[in-house]
Design an enzyme around this catalytic site. Structure first.
Site: not given
Length: 420
Positions: A182, A224
């Site tokens: 992420e 992500k």
């Protein structure tokens, strides 16, 4: 270093997370973070309150239709359902929702770097991953927060964070957890969409190179990312379609085809804006091979917590009903099938435009009349009215782009919800 069986297991988890029309419910806030949200609406922050709240997010009937996975805080990983006494990872797995965990620790400011940060926790990561997998987790998620300043992120911050993500992913795979990486670029600032595209390409290209250099099995990992947006103070207006195309431009330039999907974080966007933009991304996807979906926390949860403001108690039944309605919107957006009920939803509106819109906003009485026509639950209508009086005008400066333009029903977000 991974056997054929290990690779197959990691790729299977990545494929389960990337099921079309399904996304991730991000429930990995630590006790202090979720506690702050509870306390803001008068709810006691206790371990039992946190457990009961997360149980609602996992067990509400129908949520499994829209969820592929759930990210848990380590505390939640070891908590049990009051329904049958089973641990939450088992409950989730039996409902077809893959359980995962947040293994990183706290953000650390790099000395002498003007506030740029890295995430801590790599030193003891292997041992924690081993424990989390034994407890039922099947994937992990590591966040590396970044911020654009004067149109740039320093090369030091990019390299340090992306190499940390690569090393985290390598360790996770060795311990049997599918890694979600992420890179989270903040919306703080006034940078334009073109700058966002350029910087995100730089960051993500560094990430994938670092992952390959470290020997990460790309087919057994997931991304992500933040949505590619202009900074929230950017003075230029952009449509949701332009934002959607910008996201596809970034992915098309650098995202490996070996990775099965990306689950966008909401990053402080309302559900209305996040859903409109995610739908625009999928409408612009064309022949791109990835599943592009959601991994949202605040966009889903803040409206749920607003139902508690009057009583200071968790109304789990009402929250569960609203939660499924929100997930249905997110699911449609993940398929490119969500058409917002409001013209201009998902657009980036400059602060000046939001102020101008304020003068043209319908009266409160008209807004409440429309709202009441759309919601058949008197308690929710009353909660909306109370929330408007207590919060709406105080938030104009912070969320004017949503607050002044929305006509969506209360299932969307606490801003559009209460300003129909």
């Amino acid at each position: 270093h991974l056997s054929s069986q290990q690779k197959a297991e990691l790729a299977e988890i990545a494929a389960l997370v990337a099921r079309p029309g399904k996304g991730i419910t991000a429930c990995d806030e630590g006790p202090a973070t979720i506690g702050g949200r509870f306390e803001a609406v008068g709810v006691e922050n206790s371990e039992e309150t946190r457990r009961a709240y997360r149980q609602m997010l996992f067990e509400t009937p129908g949520c499994e239709q829209f969820l592929s996975a759930a990210i848990l805080d380590p505390e939640t990983l070891y908590q049990k359902s009051s329904t049958d006494g089973r641990l939450f990872p088992e409950v989730l797995s039996d409902r077809g929702i893959v359980p995962g965990v947040k293994p990183h620790l706290k953000v650390y400011a790099l000395p002498g770097c003007g506030g740029e940060t890295v995430m801590q926790g790599l030193d003891s990561l292997a041992a924690r991953c081993k424990e989390y997998r034994a407890a039922g987790a099947r994937f992990a998620k590591w966040r590396s927060p970044l911020e654009i300043r004067d149109g740039e992120i320093s090369s030091l911050a990019v390299e340090a964070n992306m190499k940390d993500l690569a090393r985290y992913a390598l360790i996770c795979q060795a311990e049997g957890l599918m890694p979600i990486v992420e890179p989270d670029i903040s919306l703080v600032g006034d940078y334009d969409l073109e700058t966002a595209v350029r910087v995100n390409v730089e960051v993500q290209s560094m990430l994938y190179k670092a992952m390959i250099d470290h020997g990460v099995y790309m087919e057994g990992s997931t991304l992500k990312p933040n949505m590619i947006n202009p900074g929230k103070d950017c003075p230029t207006h952009y449509t949701a379609a332009e934002i959607g195309q910008a996201n596809i431009d970034v992915l098309s330039r650098v995202f490996p085809c070996a990775m099965k999907g990306a689950n966008f974080l909401s990053g402080g966007q309302s559900l209305e804006n996040a859903a409109a933009r995610l739908s625009a991304i999928n409408k612009a996807k064309g022949s791109c091979p990835w599943n592009l979906s959601f991994s949202w926390s605040q966009a889903l949860q803040l409206p749920l917590l607003e139902t508690c403001r009057e009583t200071g108690e968790l109304d789990l039944e009402a929250m569960g009903k609203l939660y499924v309605e929100e997930l249905a919107i997110a699911s449609k957006a993940a398929l490119g099938e969500y058409d917002p009920p409001v013209e201009g939803a998902g657009d980036h509106v400059p602060p000046q435009g939001a102020k101008a819109a304020a003068a043209a906003r319908p009266s409160d009485s008209h807004a409440m009349a429309v709202l009441c026509a759309r919601i058949d639950d008197p308690a929710r209508v009353a909660a909306v009215a109370r929330w408007r009086g207590a919060r709406a005008r105080a938030d104009v400066g912070l969320r004017a782009d949503v607050l002044l333009r929305s006509t969506a029903p209360c299932r969307c977000c606490p801003y559009s919800t209460f300003n129909v």
